[in-house]
Design an enzyme around this catalytic site. Structure first.
Site, PDB file in Angstrom:
ATOM      1  N   ASP A 256       0.813  -1.221   0.000  1.00 31.19           N
ATOM      2  CA  ASP A 256       0.000   0.000   0.000  1.00 31.19           C
ATOM      3  C   ASP A 256       0.847   1.272   0.000  1.00 31.19           C
ATOM      4  OD1 ASP A 256      -1.965  -1.842   0.336  1.00 31.19           O
ATOM      5  OD2 ASP A 256      -2.920  -0.855   2.047  1.00 31.19           O
ATOM      6  N   ASP A 257       0.180   2.365  -0.336  1.00 30.53           N
ATOM      7  CA  ASP A 257       0.654   3.753  -0.156  1.00 30.53           C
ATOM      8  C   ASP A 257       1.674   4.235  -1.190  1.00 30.53           C
ATOM      9  OD1 ASP A 257      -0.942   3.398   2.027  1.00 30.53           O
ATOM     10  OD2 ASP A 257       0.553   3.905   3.534  1.00 30.53           O
ATOM     11  N   HIS A 401       3.691  -2.338   3.066  1.00 33.30           N
ATOM     12  CA  HIS A 401       3.725  -0.981   2.490  1.00 33.30           C
ATOM     13  C   HIS A 401       5.010  -0.791   1.703  1.00 33.30           C
ATOM     14  CE1 HIS A 401       0.848  -0.701   5.799  1.00 33.30           C
ATOM     15  NE2 HIS A 401       0.277   0.269   5.095  1.00 33.30           N
TER      16      HIS A 401
HETATM   17 NI    NI Z   1      -2.539   3.053   3.478  1.00 40.92          NI
END
Ligand code: NI
Length: 451
Positions: A256-257, A401
């Protein structure tokens, strides 16, 4: 409040603009245009070899450059020629009406560009972009597509291959919701008249009359329309298949991100070394900032998901803003990677009924996770590995992440250990299909049985 609109305008490539400007100064327009002739084979995806020819015409008052397919079959020739003639006639009429302003260094321009692309195994689409500039600054754009069943030698309308029922219409209407309702209503009335292209990623629709400024383009991820495509079409599409062995253990890694210019490339390298496919839930704002990194993720064959534009808690903002966070991001990711994300992971895993509805109406399925690696908290390779080892179970979705370097540090050992334990890796969509999870409900993946 200034609203952003949830569609991508068809953009004219810079060279078109340059030619228009340039042609005011150059007299030999014909040579210029021929030199940049689009090679229909350059994409390498056309199932039949369609040749294009370019005709040019220069007068005191206008220049014309029209590209058209060279086709023997009169059944195809006729409607295509008819459309081109209409464009030409409308242009010449406008030239005639503006005769006084034209000439003496200022001329009107008509450029029609054509390209062909493969839609399904048997279907090929010819797409025309027409641009005319007479006496106003903006010019007029049109998009027209003709899809041809190459083996059966006939035109293909969208309803021939896709069940254009209420569900699909609803998804499209949602994408167009910022436009005047009556115009959208009218545009959606007759699916057999829609201009479209299809590939293994998305169905793309072009609507002419919704926005006066030019054609409106709508992308629908292939996953969304797959259930509505008729069997023969699905057959022809190259939708990725994975071989699943019964009794084996499958999990999905998610990042993610990102994309992040430092960490994401490191993660891609490790995944490649282990021949593992993962899912990257990107932030639209990051994909916009680092389009090359985003594109590298897509090129490596990983699934691309939407993690919203600015990582806000969707349950704490209004419906309009929620919509904007999802759609703007989808648009940015699409423009960076060429892929329309079909899975959505709301920041912090925060969902409510409204978030579910928006995901559904946008043709995305909500994906959360069952194993939080806590990489965002621990920022320590050994700790990340320990947490995942403790929590993992077949069918798990693992949250990581691609913005912390410690996550990239942890990955080689993590993959090696999990492989030793017999785990195989799928994208979340593949895992979802494998577990036969209903795509309209949030998908968490399997948890380890306690006790
Ligand atoms: Ni996030």
């Amino acid at each position: 409040m200034l609203k952003k609109i949830p569609f991508r305008r068809v953009r004219w490539p810079g060279w078109v603009v340059l030619i228009i400007i340039g042609s005011s100064f150059f007299y030999g327009m014909a040579q210029l245009v021929d030199a940049i002739r689009v090679d229909p084979e350059s994409g390498g995806s056309s199932p039949v070899s369609i040749d294009f020819k370019t005709e040019t015409d220069n007068t005191e008052t206008y220049t014309m450059s029209i590209q058209s397919p060279v086709m023997e079959d009169s059944r195809f020739q006729k409607p295509i020629k008819g459309w081109i003639k209409n464009e030409k006639d409308a242009f010449l009429k406008a030239v005639e009406e503006n005769k006084k302003e034209l000439g003496e260094g200022y001329r009107a321009h008509l450029i029609i560009q054509a390209d062909s692309r493969k839609s399904t195994h048997d279907t090929c689409t010819i797409i025309f972009h027409s641009y005319q500039l007479v006496n106003n600054v903006r010019g007029k754009e049109h998009v027209k597509t003709f899809s041809i069943d190459v083996s059966e030698k006939k035109f293909v309308k969208l309803p021939d291959i896709l069940e254009t029922n209420g569900d699909i219409i609803k998804v499209i209407r949602n994408r167009l919701q910022q436009h005047p309702n009556d115009k959208v209503q009218e545009a959606l009335m007759d699916p057999s008249s829609w201009n479209w292209t299809l590939n293994s990623q998305a169905l793309t629709l072009y609507f002419e009359d919704i926005d006066e400024a030019g054609p409106t383009q709508v992308e629908i991820p292939i996953r969304t329309i797959l259930p509505y495509l008729n069997e023969k079409t699905v057959d022809g599409l190259e939708v990725t298949e994975v071989s699943i062995e019964p009794g084996e253990k499958y999990v999905a890694l998610t990042f993610d991100d990102g994309p992040d210019p430092n960490v994401t490339p490191r993660i891609l390298k490790v995944l490649e070394a282990h021949d593992v496919q993962a899912t990257f839930f990107m932030l639209g704002s990051q994909a916009e900032k680092y389009p090359t990194v985003a594109k590298d993720v897509a090129k490596a064959g990983h699934e691309i998901g939407n993690h919203t534009d600015h990582h806000k808690d969707l349950t704490k903002i209004g419906k309009e803003q929620m919509m904007e966070e999802v759609q703007a991001s989808s648009r940015k990711i699409m423009s960076a990677t060429g892929q329309a994300p079909a899975v959505l992971r709301p920041p912090y895993g925060a969902i409510n009924q409204e978030v579910e509805t928006i995901a559904h109406d946008n043709g995305s399925s909500l994906v959360l996770w069952s194993v939080d690696s806590l990489d965002w908290k621990n920022k320590n390779a050994a700790a990340i590995n320990r947490v995942v080892q403790q929590e993992i179970a077949p069918g798990a979705i693992i949250l990581l992440h691609d913005v912390h370097s410690t996550t990239a540090d942890a990955l080689p050992a993590l993959l090696t250990t999990l492989e030793k334990e017999g785990y195989h890796f799928l994208t979340v969509s593949q895992l979802q299909s494998l577990l036969a999870v209903e795509s309209s409900s949030p998908f968490y993946g399997n948890m380890k049985k306690k006790g």
